[in-house]
Motif scaffolding. Structure first.
Motif, PDB file in Angstrom:
ATOM      1  N   LYS A 132      22.693  40.429  25.989  1.00 61.05           N
ATOM      2  CA  LYS A 132      23.710  39.559  26.758  1.00 61.05           C
ATOM      3  C   LYS A 132      24.409  40.155  27.783  1.00 61.05           C
ATOM      4  CE  LYS A 132      27.797  36.581  25.570  1.00 61.05           C
ATOM      5  NZ  LYS A 132      28.647  36.478  24.837  1.00 61.05           N
ATOM      6  N   ASP A 156      26.767  29.898  31.873  1.00 55.51           N
ATOM      7  CA  ASP A 156      25.603  29.508  30.828  1.00 55.51           C
ATOM      8  C   ASP A 156      25.284  30.625  29.919  1.00 55.51           C
ATOM      9  OD1 ASP A 156      25.090  27.166  32.443  1.00 55.51           O
ATOM     10  OD2 ASP A 156      23.562  27.779  33.569  1.00 55.51           O
ATOM     11  N   GLU A 188      27.372  32.713  28.865  1.00 56.92           N
ATOM     12  CA  GLU A 188      28.648  32.954  28.004  1.00 56.92           C
ATOM     13  C   GLU A 188      28.952  31.824  26.945  1.00 56.92           C
ATOM     14  OE1 GLU A 188      31.513  35.373  26.335  1.00 56.92           O
ATOM     15  OE2 GLU A 188      30.163  35.941  27.732  1.00 56.92           O
ATOM     16  N   TYR A 189      28.688  30.718  27.522  1.00 54.21           N
ATOM     17  CA  TYR A 189      29.042  29.509  26.550  1.00 54.21           C
ATOM     18  C   TYR A 189      27.994  28.583  26.436  1.00 54.21           C
ATOM     19  CZ  TYR A 189      33.883  31.138  27.570  1.00 54.21           C
ATOM     20  OH  TYR A 189      34.802  32.089  27.687  1.00 54.21           O
ATOM     21  N   GLY A 190      26.742  28.915  26.832  1.00 54.09           N
ATOM     22  CA  GLY A 190      25.691  27.887  26.846  1.00 54.09           C
ATOM     23  C   GLY A 190      25.561  26.923  28.010  1.00 54.09           C
ATOM     24  N   VAL A 191      24.483  26.071  28.077  1.00 53.05           N
ATOM     25  CA  VAL A 191      24.402  25.140  29.092  1.00 53.05           C
ATOM     26  C   VAL A 191      25.280  23.951  29.053  1.00 53.05           C
ATOM     27  CG1 VAL A 191      22.026  26.174  29.636  1.00 53.05           C
ATOM     28  CG2 VAL A 191      22.259  24.069  28.103  1.00 53.05           C
ATOM     29  N   SER A 225      25.974  21.629  25.847  1.00 50.65           N
ATOM     30  CA  SER A 225      25.873  22.044  24.790  1.00 50.65           C
ATOM     31  C   SER A 225      27.363  22.072  23.860  1.00 50.65           C
ATOM     32  CB  SER A 225      25.453  23.430  24.559  1.00 50.65           C
ATOM     33  OG  SER A 225      26.313  24.360  25.286  1.00 50.65           O
ATOM     34  N   GLU A 226      27.499  22.022  22.613  1.00 52.03           N
ATOM     35  CA  GLU A 226      28.505  21.909  22.110  1.00 52.03           C
ATOM     36  C   GLU A 226      29.727  23.174  22.270  1.00 52.03           C
ATOM     37  OE1 GLU A 226      30.296  21.675  17.419  1.00 52.03           O
ATOM     38  OE2 GLU A 226      28.162  21.722  17.747  1.00 52.03           O
ATOM     39  N   LYS A 227      29.349  24.419  22.502  1.00 53.18           N
ATOM     40  CA  LYS A 227      30.081  25.428  22.760  1.00 53.18           C
ATOM     41  C   LYS A 227      30.478  25.328  24.075  1.00 53.18           C
ATOM     42  CE  LYS A 227      30.207  30.456  22.757  1.00 53.18           C
ATOM     43  NZ  LYS A 227      29.359  31.785  22.505  1.00 53.18           N
ATOM     44  N   ARG A 228      29.674  24.806  25.092  1.00 50.31           N
ATOM     45  CA  ARG A 228      30.015  24.729  26.491  1.00 50.31           C
ATOM     46  C   ARG A 228      31.150  23.486  26.695  1.00 50.31           C
ATOM     47  NH1 ARG A 228      27.594  26.280  31.418  1.00 50.31           N
ATOM     48  NH2 ARG A 228      28.725  25.450  33.242  1.00 50.31           N
TER      49      ARG A 228
END
Length: 102
Positions: free
Chosen positions: A3, A18, A20-23, A26-29
Protein backbone atom coordinates in the motif's frame (compact mmCIF):
# COMPACT_ATOMS: atom_id res chain seq x y z
CA UNK A 1 3.30 -3.81 -4.50
CA UNK A 2 2.35 -2.85 -0.92
CA UNK A 3 0.00 0.00 0.00
CA UNK A 4 2.76 2.47 0.87
CA UNK A 5 4.42 1.91 -2.49
CA UNK A 6 1.09 2.37 -4.26
CA UNK A 7 0.60 5.66 -2.41
CA UNK A 8 4.07 6.88 -3.39
CA UNK A 9 3.35 6.07 -7.03
CA UNK A 10 0.06 7.99 -7.25
CA UNK A 11 -0.02 10.89 -9.64
CA UNK A 12 -3.29 12.54 -8.62
CA UNK A 13 -5.54 13.03 -5.64
CA UNK A 14 -8.15 10.77 -7.27
CA UNK A 15 -5.60 7.96 -7.52
CA UNK A 16 -4.69 8.47 -3.87
CA UNK A 17 -8.36 8.19 -2.87
CA UNK A 18 -8.65 4.99 -4.93
CA UNK A 19 -5.69 3.45 -3.08
CA UNK A 20 -6.78 4.63 0.36
CA UNK A 21 -10.58 4.21 0.16
CA UNK A 22 -11.29 2.08 -2.91
CA UNK A 23 -12.75 2.98 -6.26
CA UNK A 24 -15.85 5.13 -6.69
CA UNK A 25 -18.90 3.01 -5.96
CA UNK A 26 -17.25 0.79 -3.37
CA UNK A 27 -18.76 0.81 0.11
CA UNK A 28 -15.62 2.17 1.78
CA UNK A 29 -15.30 4.99 -0.79
CA UNK A 30 -19.00 5.85 -0.57
CA UNK A 31 -18.70 6.15 3.23
CA UNK A 32 -15.63 8.37 2.85
CA UNK A 33 -17.39 10.59 0.30
CA UNK A 34 -20.45 10.93 2.55
CA UNK A 35 -18.34 11.93 5.55
CA UNK A 36 -16.39 14.38 3.40
CA UNK A 37 -19.62 16.07 2.29
CA UNK A 38 -20.83 16.36 5.90
CA UNK A 39 -17.48 17.90 6.82
CA UNK A 40 -17.70 20.46 4.00
CA UNK A 41 -21.24 21.46 4.95
CA UNK A 42 -20.38 21.71 8.65
CA UNK A 43 -17.28 23.84 8.04
CA UNK A 44 -19.16 26.09 5.60
CA UNK A 45 -21.93 26.57 8.15
CA UNK A 46 -19.48 27.44 10.95
CA UNK A 47 -17.63 29.91 8.74
CA UNK A 48 -20.81 31.61 7.51
CA UNK A 49 -22.20 31.88 11.05
CA UNK A 50 -18.97 33.40 12.32
CA UNK A 51 -18.88 35.85 9.39
CA UNK A 52 -22.40 36.89 10.35
CA UNK A 53 -21.13 37.38 13.93
CA UNK A 54 -23.88 35.14 15.27
CA UNK A 55 -23.83 32.58 18.03
CA UNK A 56 -25.32 29.14 17.50
CA UNK A 57 -28.15 30.21 19.78
CA UNK A 58 -28.88 33.35 17.75
CA UNK A 59 -28.90 31.42 14.47
CA UNK A 60 -31.15 28.74 15.94
CA UNK A 61 -33.64 31.35 17.16
CA UNK A 62 -33.65 33.08 13.77
CA UNK A 63 -34.48 29.90 11.85
CA UNK A 64 -36.76 28.34 14.49
CA UNK A 65 -34.65 25.43 15.69
CA UNK A 66 -32.56 24.56 18.74
CA UNK A 67 -28.96 25.49 19.48
CA UNK A 68 -28.17 21.80 19.94
CA UNK A 69 -29.27 21.10 16.35
CA UNK A 70 -27.01 23.85 14.98
CA UNK A 71 -24.17 22.44 17.09
CA UNK A 72 -24.72 18.91 15.77
CA UNK A 73 -24.77 20.23 12.20
CA UNK A 74 -21.54 22.15 12.75
CA UNK A 75 -19.93 19.01 14.11
CA UNK A 76 -21.18 16.81 11.26
CA UNK A 77 -23.19 14.68 13.68
CA UNK A 78 -26.58 14.67 11.97
CA UNK A 79 -28.25 14.62 8.59
CA UNK A 80 -29.86 17.74 7.23
CA UNK A 81 -32.82 18.07 4.91
CA UNK A 82 -32.26 20.22 1.87
CA UNK A 83 -35.11 22.55 2.88
CA UNK A 84 -33.48 23.09 6.29
CA UNK A 85 -30.10 23.72 4.68
CA UNK A 86 -31.65 26.43 2.49
CA UNK A 87 -33.50 27.94 5.46
CA UNK A 88 -30.35 28.16 7.59
CA UNK A 89 -28.08 29.57 4.92
CA UNK A 90 -30.47 31.81 3.01
CA UNK A 91 -32.87 33.05 5.70
CA UNK A 92 -30.63 32.69 8.74
CA UNK A 93 -27.30 33.79 7.29
CA UNK A 94 -28.22 35.66 4.11
CA UNK A 95 -26.13 33.35 1.92
CA UNK A 96 -27.11 31.97 -1.48
CA UNK A 97 -27.15 28.18 -1.80
CA UNK A 98 -26.43 26.52 -5.14
CA UNK A 99 -26.93 22.79 -5.63
CA UNK A 100 -24.83 20.95 -8.16
CA UNK A 101 -25.58 17.36 -9.06
CA UNK A 102 -22.74 15.70 -10.91
Amino acid sequence: MDKNEKIRNTKSFDELLDVEYGVIGSEKRDNFEKKAQYFIISETLKEARREAKMTQEQLAAKVGTKKSYISRLENGKCDIQLSTLYKIFEFGLGKKVNLVIG
